[in-house]
Write a protein that holds these residues in place. Structure first.
Motif, PDB file in Angstrom:
ATOM      1  N   ARG A  73      36.577  44.782   2.392  1.00  0.00           N
ATOM      2  CA  ARG A  73      34.616  44.795   3.107  1.00  0.00           C
ATOM      3  C   ARG A  73      34.365  46.075   1.589  1.00  0.00           C
ATOM      4  NH1 ARG A  73      32.159  48.507   8.182  1.00  0.00           N
ATOM      5  NH2 ARG A  73      30.269  48.466   7.761  1.00  0.00           N
ATOM      6  N   ASP A  74      35.583  46.579   1.208  1.00  0.00           N
ATOM      7  CA  ASP A  74      35.594  47.330  -0.347  1.00  0.00           C
ATOM      8  C   ASP A  74      34.473  47.080  -1.193  1.00  0.00           C
ATOM      9  OD1 ASP A  74      35.807  50.127   1.505  1.00  0.00           O
ATOM     10  OD2 ASP A  74      38.426  50.081   0.728  1.00  0.00           O
ATOM     11  N   TYR A  80      33.607  43.918  -1.043  1.00  0.00           N
ATOM     12  CA  TYR A  80      32.080  42.935  -0.685  1.00  0.00           C
ATOM     13  C   TYR A  80      30.836  44.322  -1.567  1.00  0.00           C
ATOM     14  CZ  TYR A  80      33.964  38.678  -0.510  1.00  0.00           C
ATOM     15  OH  TYR A  80      34.551  37.190  -0.605  1.00  0.00           O
ATOM     16  N   GLY A  81      31.325  45.605  -0.201  1.00  0.00           N
ATOM     17  CA  GLY A  81      30.327  46.873  -0.632  1.00  0.00           C
ATOM     18  C   GLY A  81      30.132  47.131  -2.016  1.00  0.00           C
ATOM     19  N   GLN A  82      31.280  46.678  -3.143  1.00  0.00           N
ATOM     20  CA  GLN A  82      30.782  47.590  -4.017  1.00  0.00           C
ATOM     21  C   GLN A  82      30.299  46.359  -4.874  1.00  0.00           C
ATOM     22  OE1 GLN A  82      34.317  48.558  -6.999  1.00  0.00           O
ATOM     23  NE2 GLN A  82      35.387  48.486  -5.217  1.00  0.00           N
ATOM     24  N   TRP A  90      26.787  44.940  -1.065  1.00  0.00           N
ATOM     25  CA  TRP A  90      26.391  44.382   0.672  1.00  0.00           C
ATOM     26  C   TRP A  90      27.019  44.529   1.132  1.00  0.00           C
ATOM     27  CZ3 TRP A  90      28.069  37.887   1.539  1.00  0.00           C
ATOM     28  CH2 TRP A  90      27.936  37.663   0.772  1.00  0.00           C
ATOM     29  N   GLN A  91      25.601  44.937   2.611  1.00  0.00           N
ATOM     30  CA  GLN A  91      26.182  45.788   2.929  1.00  0.00           C
ATOM     31  C   GLN A  91      26.461  44.907   4.865  1.00  0.00           C
ATOM     32  OE1 GLN A  91      22.551  48.163   3.838  1.00  0.00           O
ATOM     33  NE2 GLN A  91      22.418  49.407   1.787  1.00  0.00           N
ATOM     34  N   GLN A 124      28.265  45.250   8.865  1.00  0.00           N
ATOM     35  CA  GLN A 124      28.558  45.687  10.277  1.00  0.00           C
ATOM     36  C   GLN A 124      29.924  45.579  10.395  1.00  0.00           C
ATOM     37  OE1 GLN A 124      25.378  46.045  12.993  1.00  0.00           O
ATOM     38  NE2 GLN A 124      24.000  44.539  11.987  1.00  0.00           N
ATOM     39  N   GLU A 125      30.539  45.753  10.863  1.00  0.00           N
ATOM     40  CA  GLU A 125      32.206  46.089  11.623  1.00  0.00           C
ATOM     41  C   GLU A 125      32.358  46.191  13.126  1.00  0.00           C
ATOM     42  OE1 GLU A 125      37.423  47.410  11.218  1.00  0.00           O
ATOM     43  OE2 GLU A 125      35.627  47.985   9.130  1.00  0.00           O
ATOM     44  N   VAL A 168      34.072  41.925   9.687  1.00  0.00           N
ATOM     45  CA  VAL A 168      32.948  42.887   8.806  1.00  0.00           C
ATOM     46  C   VAL A 168      32.045  41.446   9.555  1.00  0.00           C
ATOM     47  CG1 VAL A 168      31.973  43.454   6.870  1.00  0.00           C
ATOM     48  CG2 VAL A 168      34.006  44.145   8.228  1.00  0.00           C
ATOM     49  N   PHE A 205      28.655  39.840   7.394  1.00  0.00           N
ATOM     50  CA  PHE A 205      27.304  40.349   6.744  1.00  0.00           C
ATOM     51  C   PHE A 205      26.115  39.510   6.758  1.00  0.00           C
ATOM     52  CE2 PHE A 205      31.278  41.767   4.046  1.00  0.00           C
ATOM     53  CZ  PHE A 205      30.800  42.816   3.585  1.00  0.00           C
TER      54      PHE A 205
END
Length: 262
Positions: free
Chosen positions: A19-20, A22-24, A27-28, A30-31, A36, A38
């Motif tokens: 998740r981290d 793809y967050g970088q 991408w935002q 929900q878990e 997760v 997207f």
């Protein structure tokens, strides 16, 4: 079954790490219950534990590593975005498996793997325009498309209310009476052909040099009329027609320009 996808689920070894990652990349998600989600255009990309996904599918998890025979692709609108996203992925911990390079279809693309070995392609493909919502439409590769320069000019003149200026007329007037005159080309569109923008730019410079260029300018442009430097693309200009036209244009440029008063 309807011809569409709803979700793409990636089995991951460490949900937080993935998740981290793809967050970088911006991408935002929900878990929910250690899963997760997207939103990715009209479908969803899901991160789920590898073991859970294998058990759910009734298959044996033989671990990550090696080529899985599949790749996810993210197409971008501009060529420069490929390098930007490849660099961002590398900073986030991705392994670049194929640095960005020119492709056989006239585009530009590279590959990387995420922390769990899932293969991603970042691609700029001018043959697959991207809509405002990020979706693409597969073109009709078998269509017999003929794009006439006269038809395009007429349509531009119509939608502009007569304000469109056809520069070809100026070039034609300047070339009138010159030996080896070459008319404005009309190329057919082929399933595989030369990248249209490259051909259009080369022809434009050649015709401009033919109309008003000095002898050195003509020779400089003539040296560039080499079809082997053109990129092959999906739905590009017919290669045989372009080769023949560039040969005629090169021959016309070989003639010395007439001096004023001659």
């Amino acid at each position: 079954m309807e011809q569409r996808l709803s979700l793409i689920t990636l089995g991951v070894a460490d949900l937080g790490r993935s998740r981290d990652f793809y967050g970088q990349l911006g991408w935002q998600g929900q878990e929910v219950e250690q899963t997760v989600f997207f939103q990715a255009g009209g479908l969803a990309v899901v991160l789920w534990a590898r073991q859970s996904l294998a058990e759910d599918a009734g298959v044996e998890d033989r671990g990550a590593g090696g080529f899985a025979g599949a790749a996810l692709a993210h197409n971008v609108r501009e060529r420069a975005e490929v390098d930007q996203l490849m660099a961002a992925a590398a900073r986030a911990g991705a392994k670049v498996t194929q640095p960005a390079r020119d492709t056989s279809y006239g585009g530009y693309a590279g590959y990387f793997t995420d922390p769990d070995g899932h293969l991603w392609e970042i691609a700029w493909n001018p043959g697959f325009p991207i809509a405002a919502d990020g979706t693409i439409t597969v073109p009709d590769f078998g269509a017999d498309v003929r794009e006439s320069a006269d038809e395009v000019a007429a349509e531009l003149n119509r939608v502009s209310g007569g304000r469109f200026t056809d520069a070809r007329q100026d070039r034609a007037e300047l070339r009138e009476g010159q030996p080896g005159v070459v008319s404005e080309p009309v190329f057919d569109t082929a399933l595989r052909g030369y990248f249209k923008n490259m051909v259009d730019d080369l022809v434009r410079r050649g015709l401009d040099a033919l109309a008003s260029g000095t002898a050195p300018q003509r020779q400089a442009v003539r040296a560039e009329l080499d079809p082997t430097t053109l990129t092959v693309a999906l739905r590009g200009y017919d290669m045989g027609q372009v080769d023949a036209y560039l040969e005629r244009l090169s021959a016309a440029l070989a003639n010395e320009p007439e001096q004023p008063g001659q």
